[in-house]
Design a protein around this motif. Structure first.
Motif, short mmCIF file in Angstrom:
data_model
loop_
_atom_site.label_atom_id
_atom_site.label_comp_id
_atom_site.label_asym_id
_atom_site.label_seq_id
_atom_site.Cartn_x
_atom_site.Cartn_y
_atom_site.Cartn_z
N LEU A 95 20.93 -8.18 -10.14
CA LEU A 95 20.02 -6.55 -9.33
C LEU A 95 19.50 -6.73 -10.11
N VAL A 96 18.18 -6.05 -8.88
CA VAL A 96 17.09 -5.73 -8.40
C VAL A 96 17.56 -4.39 -7.69
N PRO A 97 16.49 -3.60 -7.85
CA PRO A 97 16.60 -2.06 -7.59
C PRO A 97 14.99 -2.93 -6.43
N ARG A 98 14.75 -2.20 -5.62
CA ARG A 98 13.53 -2.42 -4.21
C ARG A 98 13.49 -1.20 -3.33
N PRO A 99 12.47 -0.52 -2.97
CA PRO A 99 12.37 0.34 -1.62
C PRO A 99 12.99 -0.68 -0.53
N LEU A 100 13.29 0.24 0.53
CA LEU A 100 13.82 0.32 2.03
C LEU A 100 12.85 0.21 2.46
N THR B 47 0.87 -0.67 -0.09
CA THR B 47 -0.04 -0.05 0.42
C THR B 47 1.13 1.56 -0.10
N ALA B 48 2.42 0.76 0.03
CA ALA B 48 3.12 2.35 0.65
C ALA B 48 4.49 2.30 0.39
N ALA B 49 5.30 2.59 -0.75
CA ALA B 49 6.59 2.45 -0.46
C ALA B 49 7.38 3.40 -0.37
N ALA B 50 8.74 3.65 0.16
CA ALA B 50 9.41 4.85 0.14
C ALA B 50 10.44 5.07 -1.12
N GLU B 51 10.40 6.15 -0.89
CA GLU B 51 10.43 6.33 -2.51
C GLU B 51 12.58 6.30 -2.57
N GLU B 52 12.96 6.22 -1.35
CA GLU B 52 14.70 5.03 -1.55
C GLU B 52 14.50 3.95 -1.46
N ILE B 53 15.24 3.60 -3.04
CA ILE B 53 15.26 2.13 -3.04
C ILE B 53 17.41 1.42 -2.62
N ASP B 54 17.00 0.78 -3.10
CA ASP B 54 18.43 0.56 -3.51
C ASP B 54 18.66 -1.26 -4.45
N GLU B 55 19.76 -1.39 -4.63
CA GLU B 55 19.99 -2.17 -5.79
C GLU B 55 21.18 -3.45 -5.05
N LYS B 56 20.21 -4.66 -4.55
CA LYS B 56 21.31 -5.29 -4.11
C LYS B 56 21.15 -6.72 -5.24
N PHE B 57 21.54 -7.75 -5.18
CA PHE B 57 21.82 -8.88 -6.21
C PHE B 57 19.77 -10.18 -5.63
N GLU B 58 19.44 -9.97 -6.37
CA GLU B 58 18.59 -11.52 -5.52
C GLU B 58 18.68 -12.63 -6.31
#
Length: 191
Positions: free
Chosen positions: A118-123, A96-107
């Protein structure tokens, strides 16, 4: 000694593999509490599958998640096992809500376990889900838990991590991933 590819190992453990139509289809929500017995059955099947998978592979660093479509069930249920917390059961979840701040990590993904990406996801995410009794619950997840849960909710929406990668970014083979310093079993680091 014959070495089994990681994707074949997951297939042998009952995980549906990339290319199967069920992975590209949105999962059907449960009508709760009327379908509580069905939901409990699916969650039990997910937990059983996760136990088989954990016996074959170490997920202690980053945690493990599994969505019902990954075991051939097109219903909106997933279980996430963070590395240091109790399992999180998600029925009919939605972000229902996601931070604008994201990071990119291996999944990695159990449905194509030969690669990492490497996938960007909200923190930080806010997730609404339904209890087996039919009430709505809202929870906030951050960092690694947010990444795991977002990944599983994507599965329930018919999306894979390939759909979330930045344009031009490609998955890499597991052997190449192991050379990145983020080898399997290590926790994601956050600054």
């Amino acid at each position: 000694m014959v070495q089994v590819r990681p994707s074949q190992q997951m297939r042998d453990l009952g995980v549906v593999q990339y290319g199967a139509p069920i992975l590209a289809a949105p999962a059907r929500p449960f009508a709760l509490p009327d379908e509580r017995e069905a939901a409990d059955t699916v969650v039990g099947q997910l937990l059983d599958a996760m136990e088989r998978i954990r016996r074959a592979h170490d997920f202690s660093g980053k945690g493990l998640g599994l969505a019902a479509p990954q075991i051939g069930i097109g219903r909106a249920a997933a279980v996430v096992q963070p590395p240091t917390a109790d399992p999180i059961v998600l029925l009919n979840p939605r972000i229902t809500a996601a931070a604008e701040e994201i990071d990119e990590k291996f999944e990695g993904c159990l449905s194509f376990f030969d690669v990492r990406a490497l996938v960007p996801r909200p923190l930080r995410i806010t997730v609404e889900s339904v209890t087996p009794e039919g009430s709505t619950e809202t929870a906030v997840y951050e960092r690694g838990e947010a990444r795991l849960i977002t990944h599983e909710i994507d599965h329930l929406n018919g999306l894979l991590l390939l759909n979330r990668m930045r344009p031009g970014v490609r998955p890499i083979p597991v052997d190449e991933y192991r050379k990145t310093g983020e080898a399997t079993g290590r926790a994601w680091s956050y600054e």
